[in-house]
Scaffold this active site. Structure first.
Site, PDB file in Angstrom:
ATOM      1  CD  GLU A 269     -38.071 -65.444  71.118  1.00 47.52           C
ATOM      2  OE1 GLU A 269     -39.052 -64.640  70.720  1.00 47.52           O
ATOM      3  OE2 GLU A 269     -37.124 -65.118  72.164  1.00 47.52           O
TER       4      GLU A 269
ATOM      5  CG  HIS B 107     -37.951 -55.881  64.550  1.00 52.11           C
ATOM      6  ND1 HIS B 107     -37.666 -54.752  65.093  1.00 52.11           N
ATOM      7  CD2 HIS B 107     -38.128 -56.817  65.635  1.00 52.11           C
ATOM      8  CE1 HIS B 107     -37.540 -54.790  66.436  1.00 52.11           C
ATOM      9  NE2 HIS B 107     -37.799 -56.186  66.932  1.00 52.11           N
TER      10      HIS B 107
END
Length: 377
Positions: free
Chosen positions: A100, A169
């Site tokens: 990322e 998450h």
């Protein structure tokens, strides 16, 4: 689930030519200012709304490209980019490695040179790996360059709690990113929101954080012919009153808008008329619409999935206290996620996320139809 457990590496053909060919300044397509629309409504899922918005904006502007993990050959972890690789090729739909920080930095650099990257995070929890580029490289560059550098980039992906995916998450990043000057933060609820706001984000000259919701992807909503038109967009910074009311104002965004509308239906049976505001834009926040509603209803309930401390609801509360305090007939009620990391066990997870009944009870407390929490303790 592949989106969390598998995260297969699809490096793809990360061709440098996408950062070369598209540097050419190609004017954006213009659209007619007036059109006639049919009044008939069609059903569209949020997934399809996002997909068609991406498709149309990539078609209209060759500088727009999509990059992220599995966006190409796998057609997106949630199939948002379905069909785009075949249509636009690997130079504009770019599969990246699982890095990322790396591909977000490349995206920001491309935006410096006039391209319009759309960076997809498989979940916004993974954006923490790239937060330096989002905040320090993207959000601050226009100010630090005295307006000489624009950063037209969109960071998008699912945000907040899904189901059974654990603490790492399940976080909501609305308040995180909305606290940073230089960013615009959007969070759609319906298919109309998803289509119109994503188009506005892609066309915007500044970096936009676009917070979607995994559970909403498969939800269908009615859309008009106007919404389906390729020129359609929703102004950034403008909330929508989803349901009018006169007794209490309920503000919400993303999935919590649907919960708030359900709560309003229940409240109506008890004679309470609730006005539900879909924020749509977290930064800039539509303070005018919120305060106008509170001045009419004299009561406020804020709803969000994120943590309660320093949350979006806290900012709304501050705005109302500063601008409309004398109109309040009851204390502001804040409904938020529990102040704990998201539990994995389903029964505990449900307790950690706001439910419809929580909103109903809060609205009744605000309307003095329920014993206050302090008295019931």
């Amino acid at each position: 689930m592949l989106s969390f457990a598998g995260r297969k590496v699809l490096c793809g053909k990360f061709s440098a030519s996408v950062l070369g060919k598209a540097f050419e300044r190609i004017p954006r397509a213009t659209y007619p200012s007036t059109r006639n629309y049919s009044s008939s409504l069609k059903e569209m899922t949020v997934r399809d709304a996002l997909n068609t918005a991406l498709d149309e904006e990539m078609s209209a502007d060759p500088k727009v490209f999509l990059m992220g993990e599995e966006v190409g050959e796998y057609q997106g972890a949630y199939k948002i980019s379905k069909g785009l690789l075949d249509k636009y090729g690997p130079e504009r739909v770019i599969d990246t490695p699982i890095t990322e920080a790396g591909f977000t930095g490349i995206g920001v650099g491309a935006a410096y040179y006039g391209l319009r990257p759309i960076v997809e995070f498989m979940t916004f929890n993974f954006s923490m790996q790239a937060i330096d580029h989002i905040i320090n490289s993207a959000a601050k560059s226009n100010y630090m360059s005295a307006g000489q550098i624009s950063v037209p980039i969109v960071f998008r992906g699912p945000n907040g709690a899904a189901a059974g995916v654990g603490a790492q998450h399940s976080q909501c990043y609305a308040a995180w990113y909305a606290s940073c000057p230089g960013l615009k933060v959007l969070s759609p609820y319906s298919s109309e929101d998803a289509r119109g706001l994503l188009k506005a984000a892609i066309r915007d000259p500044d970096p936009v954080v676009f917070l979607e919701n995994e559970i909403l992807y498969g939800e269908s909503f009615p859309v008009s012919a106007e919404v389906l038109d390729s020129s359609f967009s929703i102004p950034i910074g403008k909330a929508k009153i989803e349901r009018g009311g006169k007794d209490v104002t309920i503000t919400a965004f993303s999935k919590m808008v649907g919960y708030s509308l359900q709560a309003a239906e229940i409240l109506a049976k008890d004679g309470i008329s609730a006005e539900v505001i879909n924020l749509r834009s977290i930064r800039p926040l539509d303070r005018a619409t919120i305060n106008a509603s509170v001045r009419k209803t004299n009561r406020l309930v804020t709803v969000e999935e994120g943590f309660p401390q320093h949350g979006v609801g806290a900012e709304i509360c501050a705005s109302v206290v500063e601008e409309s305090f004398e109109y309040l007939d009851a204390p502001v009620e804040r409904i938020a996620g529990a102040d704990v990391p998201m539990p994995y066990a389903p029964n505990l997870e449900r307790l950690a996320v706001p439910q419809v009944e929580d909103i109903v009870r809060a609205a009744k407390r605000a309307c003095y139809r329920l014993v206050p929490k302090s008295a019931a303790a």
